[in-house]
Design a protein around this motif. Structure first.
Motif, mmCIF file in Angstrom:
data_model
loop_
_atom_site.group_PDB
_atom_site.id
_atom_site.type_symbol
_atom_site.label_atom_id
_atom_site.label_comp_id
_atom_site.label_asym_id
_atom_site.label_seq_id
_atom_site.Cartn_x
_atom_site.Cartn_y
_atom_site.Cartn_z
ATOM 1 N N THR A 34 20.093 40.199 42.825
ATOM 2 C CA THR A 34 20.742 40.377 44.115
ATOM 3 C C THR A 34 21.928 39.436 44.207
ATOM 4 N N ARG A 35 21.676 38.182 43.865
ATOM 5 C CA ARG A 35 22.724 37.181 43.956
ATOM 6 C C ARG A 35 23.883 37.522 43.018
ATOM 7 N N LEU A 36 23.522 37.912 41.803
ATOM 8 C CA LEU A 36 24.535 38.210 40.794
ATOM 9 C C LEU A 36 25.383 39.411 41.207
ATOM 10 N N SER A 37 24.712 40.504 41.609
ATOM 11 C CA SER A 37 25.483 41.710 41.907
ATOM 12 C C SER A 37 26.284 41.521 43.194
ATOM 13 N N ARG A 38 25.732 40.774 44.156
ATOM 14 C CA ARG A 38 26.488 40.528 45.379
ATOM 15 C C ARG A 38 27.758 39.758 45.053
ATOM 16 N N GLY A 39 27.621 38.684 44.283
ATOM 17 C CA GLY A 39 28.780 37.862 43.950
ATOM 18 C C GLY A 39 29.828 38.650 43.185
ATOM 19 N N GLN A 40 29.359 39.427 42.199
ATOM 20 C CA GLN A 40 30.294 40.198 41.392
ATOM 21 C C GLN A 40 31.026 41.238 42.234
ATOM 22 N N LEU A 41 30.249 41.905 43.087
ATOM 23 C CA LEU A 41 30.853 42.961 43.890
ATOM 24 C C LEU A 41 31.849 42.377 44.893
ATOM 25 N N LEU A 42 31.507 41.232 45.466
ATOM 26 C CA LEU A 42 32.434 40.594 46.413
ATOM 27 C C LEU A 42 33.738 40.256 45.715
ATOM 28 N N ASP A 43 33.628 39.713 44.494
ATOM 29 C CA ASP A 43 34.836 39.389 43.736
ATOM 30 C C ASP A 43 35.652 40.642 43.457
ATOM 31 N N THR A 44 34.937 41.706 43.042
ATOM 32 C CA THR A 44 35.636 42.942 42.702
ATOM 33 C C THR A 44 36.325 43.532 43.927
ATOM 34 N N LEU A 45 35.632 43.469 45.067
ATOM 35 C CA LEU A 45 36.205 44.068 46.280
ATOM 36 C C LEU A 45 37.471 43.337 46.709
ATOM 37 N N GLY A 46 37.664 42.112 46.210
ATOM 38 C CA GLY A 46 38.879 41.385 46.555
ATOM 39 C C GLY A 46 40.051 41.715 45.645
ATOM 40 N N GLU A 47 39.806 42.547 44.622
ATOM 41 C CA GLU A 47 40.865 42.832 43.653
ATOM 42 C C GLU A 47 41.920 43.776 44.242
ATOM 43 N N ASP A 48 43.088 43.711 43.622
ATOM 44 C CA ASP A 48 44.191 44.533 44.108
ATOM 45 C C ASP A 48 43.919 46.028 43.974
ATOM 46 N N TYR A 49 43.239 46.394 42.862
ATOM 47 C CA TYR A 49 43.090 47.837 42.663
ATOM 48 C C TYR A 49 42.143 48.457 43.676
ATOM 49 N N ILE A 50 41.279 47.641 44.274
ATOM 50 C CA ILE A 50 40.420 48.159 45.333
ATOM 51 C C ILE A 50 41.261 48.424 46.578
ATOM 52 N N ARG A 51 42.192 47.488 46.839
ATOM 53 C CA ARG A 51 43.075 47.694 47.973
ATOM 54 C C ARG A 51 43.912 48.958 47.763
ATOM 55 N N THR A 52 44.353 49.139 46.515
ATOM 56 C CA THR A 52 45.122 50.338 46.199
ATOM 57 C C THR A 52 44.295 51.587 46.462
ATOM 58 N N ALA A 53 43.034 51.545 46.006
ATOM 59 C CA ALA A 53 42.167 52.700 46.198
ATOM 60 C C ALA A 53 42.003 53.007 47.687
ATOM 61 N N ARG A 54 41.855 51.939 48.487
ATOM 62 C CA ARG A 54 41.723 52.163 49.936
ATOM 63 C C ARG A 54 43.013 52.717 50.502
ATOM 64 N N ALA A 55 44.134 52.160 49.989
ATOM 65 C CA ALA A 55 45.430 52.608 50.498
ATOM 66 C C ALA A 55 45.661 54.077 50.180
ATOM 67 N N LYS A 56 45.060 54.522 49.060
ATOM 68 C CA LYS A 56 45.215 55.932 48.717
ATOM 69 C C LYS A 56 44.473 56.829 49.690
ATOM 70 N N GLY A 57 43.647 56.221 50.527
ATOM 71 C CA GLY A 57 42.949 57.001 51.538
ATOM 72 C C GLY A 57 41.573 57.460 51.105
ATOM 73 N N LEU A 58 41.032 56.864 50.044
ATOM 74 C CA LEU A 58 39.678 57.227 49.628
ATOM 75 C C LEU A 58 38.676 56.741 50.669
ATOM 76 N N SER A 59 37.568 57.463 50.758
ATOM 77 C CA SER A 59 36.544 57.021 51.701
ATOM 78 C C SER A 59 35.930 55.730 51.156
ATOM 79 N N GLU A 60 35.411 54.927 52.078
ATOM 80 C CA GLU A 60 34.858 53.637 51.698
ATOM 81 C C GLU A 60 33.740 53.809 50.670
ATOM 82 N N ARG A 61 32.954 54.883 50.843
ATOM 83 C CA ARG A 61 31.874 55.169 49.891
ATOM 84 C C ARG A 61 32.412 55.332 48.482
ATOM 85 N N ARG A 62 33.476 56.145 48.386
ATOM 86 C CA ARG A 62 34.046 56.407 47.068
ATOM 87 C C ARG A 62 34.642 55.144 46.486
ATOM 88 N N VAL A 63 35.308 54.374 47.340
ATOM 89 C CA VAL A 63 35.910 53.126 46.854
ATOM 90 C C VAL A 63 34.825 52.241 46.264
#
Lengths: 364, 321, 347
Positions: free
Chosen positions: B204-233
């Motif tokens: 739990t700790r590992l995947s939470r930390g990793q996912l939080l880091d990943t969600l801060g990446e630029d390409y996630i912001r790009t994916a959101r900016a493209k208008g993808l649903s949060e689920r898909r992102v």
């Protein structure tokens, strides 16, 4: 020019880095030709500017001169001694004579050490001064480079970028070296701070009789500080000469292109100028082009350029009989004295020639 | 076809590893004076003659290389030797004890991964929410508790009270799936939870930390900016990237898991391989212990191959060669 | 940064104290502000004091740890007596020994094993990781493979092997725990070293003529201490759990010497008749490991510069809330600027 005037002589220096592949049994699959047969001279008390794009090999050359990287072949003589074959122990005294100032004022200072300890490091390593004597000398240095000596106990993080670069200068100055290699010392700084640091460097040169090897990609900065300038492209020197000659009458098409790309402060100048736009990317240094390295992108390229490599020679037509030492065939950048302008090009750009037109013709 | 070659190579190196482990175990264990073993078997009151007899019977007086050869020969024929006590084949003992251990490992691993990853992902997507805080506390407690304490506490607060009130579905001991699935699950549910809990906390700790880091990446912001649903992102872009380091941790944790298996078997009296081995340690029953060491090595090797395949499937940069 | 700003800084620093704050001072300052970490620290200190003072408790209660009291310590059925019975504060165990005294003696074992093995493993891991990361090459490859092998190895197997050959003992489990701890630390140190090695200040040190060991100890090590301290703090509870588990399996500390692990192993036979025999040792174990884990997390947060911003935001929120409550508008500090006391802390 007397031999005494030469502090550093770089002769046919080659530096290749092996490229490795494979997992457990790594083997060399090629070499990065970072520096390929470069010859240069740095004169006492003078500044040699080294210009080139990222990846042109200028930082690698600087590290070879500093003795931080072993050369693949060639010679670097410092004060008449060949330093390329010295052991680490034999190198130690030399370390006191050659120092470096680094590009990034943030990563070049250890964030966990106090400023006094950083600047005092040279004294500690070479066991020169200890205790209060070391502190006194460090504070002298801090004062000399324009830092408040009372900040002796602070950490680098408590200083601004410009102040940090001053710390780097103080550290380089500590052992009273003869040569300081400045590896893009101001390119990470704000323009307003750049001038302060450059002025500090030139003051120190006057006061201590320092020689500089000054690396930058900013042409204007190099023009400001240098006596001579060498232009590097893909591991080779394309053109070298006295600052004014090189900037006012560039002969290598690459130099012309570089100068035309530099921003001009005066909008009228900028509007009047014709830019030479180079086509394509810098080729891979792992497999550099045959002949002249610049030929795939050169607007003046001819079949000869792809087969035969041009030598770095003075332009006989423009400057007949440079120094008369009869060695012009193997001339190295700067050996022939201050005012010799060397170019490695089969078809140098003549004064008044419009290279931009040639480039756009190619486009059409 | 690259995968077949890869598998063959991995299996061959795996066999070498197992052989090395078996050899090391053999020489380590048989380097001891044989009299100690014999006296243990024959009892304290045994006469020297009896002891000599025991030694001869077990073949312990033969040169060590002869014994080793016999051991390797047995291994090649899939024979792990015979128990000192019952003269029973170690194969039979381990085979008898395998079902509870395998049920425990499989069920526990599934539960551990599902619980660990899902809680981690939910926590990361709702950072600083009540759920996130609660799961953080649970994770810390999980990390601080040894497996056997969790097991004992579960018995104390779940099994005993339920039993007192006549609810006997949840039980200790082992009951195979052939004798009714209902009773199988009833016997396994507490062991599974126990085995999964500590590892689930780590993941739990590992995947939470990793996912939080990943969600801060630029390409996630790009994916959101493209208008993808949060689920898909989250599921198409973030989770896949965040899981690769988690999977590479799996290989490391396989060894840890074995320790947990031992403890859980003992706490709940499942009578698996772990329990048999601990008993064998008590009795100095070397063939059984070596048998266990070999089984453990095989388990770790196989699990690591699976993990590496999984890793390659998740991370396109990793190619199997 | 503008010239004006730099001049401003210069002017400020002329009056500011000249002693710079080290990272450790900053960390301690932040840690002190974290209530959970402080509670955890206090709990750890109390645990240590209690463990050291275990003989005092034995003397006070008159119950040495390994002496059974079949008359007062067991009820008519021969089972343990509960808390506060016959002078046994936490009751007795299966053979009528004082549970409290034994738990305190168990704390000695746990803390000793936890701290000593972590210390040795950390020293080993740092030395090996530093060398591997700095020198690279074949040594590094060998270490990486070996580390992977150690991490994938089942610790129970090694513990069993050693227990079989040499007989179970405290020394053996400390060896096993150290053996399985250093590799993780070495791996972290190696990774950090690899990234620090590329920094320009390392090249600067080399250009000054510093040798590899001077660079490793004066330039790289100080940058490693923060992650190593965090990892070390988090390894202590792991080692405690490790020891308890091995003792529980009968591979570690052997009775009659008290250890939380072997007490809980014995307690599993007395669930129905003596809940305290399970609950109190388990609680002691849990409180200790939880405190170390919380402290480790707290130290990690305190070392992370991002935390400063979080803390500042929290302070601000608290202040704003107070302001709203008192209903005095405009007298509080400007929310855009944290109060001056804290300004200097931000590195």
């Amino acid at each position: 020019m007397a031999a005494d005037d030469v502090l550093v002589r770089v002769e046919n220096v080659v530096k290749y880095f092996p490229v490795k592949a494979g997992g457990l049994f790594r083997h060399t699959v090629g070499h990065v030709h970072a520096v390929d047969d470069v010859s240069l001279v740095i004169e006492r008390g003078k500044t040699l500017g080294l210009v080139g794009e990222t990846g042109s090999g200028k930082s690698t050359l600087a590290r070879c001169v500093a003795g931080l990287l072993p050369v693949t072949s060639g010679r670097v003589t410092f004060d008449g001694r060949d330093i390329t074959k010295l052991s680490r122990g034999a190198m130690r005294p030399l370390r006191r004579e050659v120092q470096m100032i680094f590009q990034d004022p943030y990563s070049s200072l250890n964030p966990r050490r106090r400023v006094g300890s950083i600047i005092g490091d040279p004294f500690a390593i070479h066991k020169i001064a200890t205790g209060s004597e070391r502190k006194r000398r460090v504070q002298e240095l801090m004062e000399r480079v324009g830092l408040n000596p009372e900040h002796y106990n602070r950490f680098p993080s408590e200083f601004s970028g410009g102040q940090r670069q001053r710390i780097g200068v103080a550290r380089a100055l500590a052992l009273r070296p003869k040569l300081i290699i400045c590896d893009e010392p101001v390119s990470a700084l704000d323009v307003s701070i750049q001038a302060q640091v450059l002025n500090l460097l030139s003051d120190l040169q006057k006061d201590f009789g320092l020689s500089y090897l000054f690396i930058a990609h900013d042409l204007e900065v190099v023009r400001h500080v240098s006596d001579r300038v060498a232009v590097m492209y893909l591991g080779r020197v394309g053109e070298a000469g006295p600052k004014d000659a090189l900037y006012n009458r560039p002969r290598h098409p690459y130099t012309v292109a570089l100068l035309s790309a530099a921003p001009a402060a005066d909008p009228d100048t900028a509007a009047a100028r014709q830019r030479v736009i180079l086509t394509g990317d810098v080729p891979s240094p792992i497999d550099p082009p045959a002949g002249c390295r610049f030929h795939p992108r050169c607007p003046k390229a001819q079949p000869l350029c792809a087969t035969e490599e041009p030598r770095l020679v003075p332009d006989m037509a423009a400057e007949p009989a440079a120094d008369g030492d009869g060695d012009s065939g193997a001339a190295t950048a700067g050996t022939a004295g201050e005012n010799v302008h060397l170019t490695a090009c089969h078809f140098p750009v003549a004064a008044g020639e419009n290279l931009a037109a040639a480039a756009s013709r190619e486009f059409a | 076809m690259a995968i077949v070659g890869y598998l063959v190579r991995r299996i061959l190196t795996g066999i070498v590893v197992v052989w090395l482990v078996a050899t090391a175990a053999f020489f380590l264990f048989f380097a001891r004076p044989v009299e100690t073993v014999a006296r243990l078997l024959a009892g304290h009151a045994a006469t020297p003659q009896v002891i000599t007899e025991v030694i001869t019977n077990l073949g312990l007086n033969q040169p060590i290389l002869t014994q080793y050869w016999r051991f390797v020969d047995g291994l090649l024929h899939g024979n792990l030797g015979y128990s000192y006590y019952s003269q029973e084949s170690v194969n039979t003992i381990l085979k008898q004890d395998l079902p509870p251990t395998v049920s425990l490992v499989i069920g526990g691993t599934i539960l551990w991964l599902i619980a660990g990853l899902s809680v981690g992902i939910i926590s990361a997507t709702r950072a600083r929410s009540l759920f996130d805080r609660a799961s953080n506390v649970a994770v810390l407690i999980g990390l601080s508790m040894p497996v056997f304490v969790i097991g004992e506490l579960l018995i104390l607060v779940v099994f005993l009270p339920l039993n007192e009130h006549g609810i006997t579905w949840i039980d200790t001991g082992y009951s195979g799936p052939t004798s009714g699935l209902g009773s199988f699950f009833g016997h396994m549910v507490l062991p599974w939870i126990t085995l999964a809990s500590v590892q689930a906390a780590v993941y739990t700790r590992l995947s939470r930390g990793q996912l939080l880091d990943t969600l801060g990446e630029d390409y996630i912001r790009t994916a959101r900016a493209k208008g993808l649903s949060e689920r898909r992102v989250i599921f198409r872009h973030a989770v896949r990237a965040a899981l690769t380091p988690v999977v590479s941790q799996l290989g490391v944790d396989v060894g840890q898991l074995l320790g947990g298996v031992f403890v859980v078997e003992i706490v709940f009296g499942l009578g698996g391989i772990g329990q048999a081995t601990v008993q064998a340690v008590d009795q100095d029953n070397l063939p059984v212990i070596i048998g266990f060491v070999i089984i453990a090595a095989v388990f770790v090797v196989v699990a690591n191959i699976i993990v590496d395949l999984l890793y390659a499937a998740l991370d396109p940069r990793v190619r199997i060669t | 940064m503008s010239i004006v700003h730099e001049i401003e800084l210069e002017a400020q620093s002329a009056v500011a104290p000249v002693q710079g704050r080290s990272q450790w001072q900053l960390t301690w300052r932040r840690l002190r502000g974290d209530r959970v970490s402080m509670v955890a620290l206090v709990v750890i200190v109390i645990m240590v004091v209690l463990a050291i003072a275990a003989p005092v408790f034995a003397a006070l209660t008159g119950h040495p740890p390994n002496v059974a009291y079949p008359v007062t310590g067991e009820n008519a059925a021969g089972n343990p007596v509960g808390p506060f019975t016959n002078g046994f504060i936490l009751g007795t165990d299966s053979t009528g020994r004082d549970l409290l005294v034994r738990i305190l003696y168990g704390a000695r074992v746990s803390l000793f094993v936890g701290v000593v093995t972590t210390f040795i493993a950390t020293a080993l891991g740092v030395a090996i990781g530093l060398m591997a990361g700095y020198f690279g090459g074949i040594a590094d490859t060998v270490l990486a493979r070996f580390t992977d092998a150690v991490l994938a190895f089942a610790y129970v197997v090694l513990a069993i092997a050693l227990a079989v050959v040499y007989g179970p003992s405290l020394t053996i489990i400390m060896l096993v725990i150290t053996f399985f701890s250093w590799a993780g630390i070495a791996r972290i140190v190696r990774g950090q070293t690899l990234s620090i090695k590329e920094k320009e200040y390392i090249e600067a040190a080399r250009s000054l003529g510093a040798g590899p060991f001077r660079i490793m100890f004066f330039d790289i090590l100080p940058n490693l201490l923060a992650p190593v301290l965090v990892v070390g703090t988090l390894y202590i509870p792991q080692a405690v759990v490790f020891e308890a588990t091995l003792s529980f399996l009968g591979l570690g500390v052997q009775p009659p010497t008290a250890s939380w692990g072997n007490m809980l192993a014995d307690a599993s036979n007395f669930y129905q008749v003596a809940w305290w025999y399970v609950v109190f040792p388990a609680a002691a174990l849990l409180i200790t490991t939880l405190a170390f884990n919380l402290l480790g997390d707290g130290i990690r947060d305190a070392m992370d510069p991002r935390t400063e911003r979080l803390l500042a935001a929290r302070r601000l929120r608290r202040k704003n809330r107070k302001k709203r409550k008192t209903g005095v508008a405009g007298t509080g500090p400007n929310p855009d600027f944290p109060d001056p006391v804290h300004v200097g802390q931000i590195p």
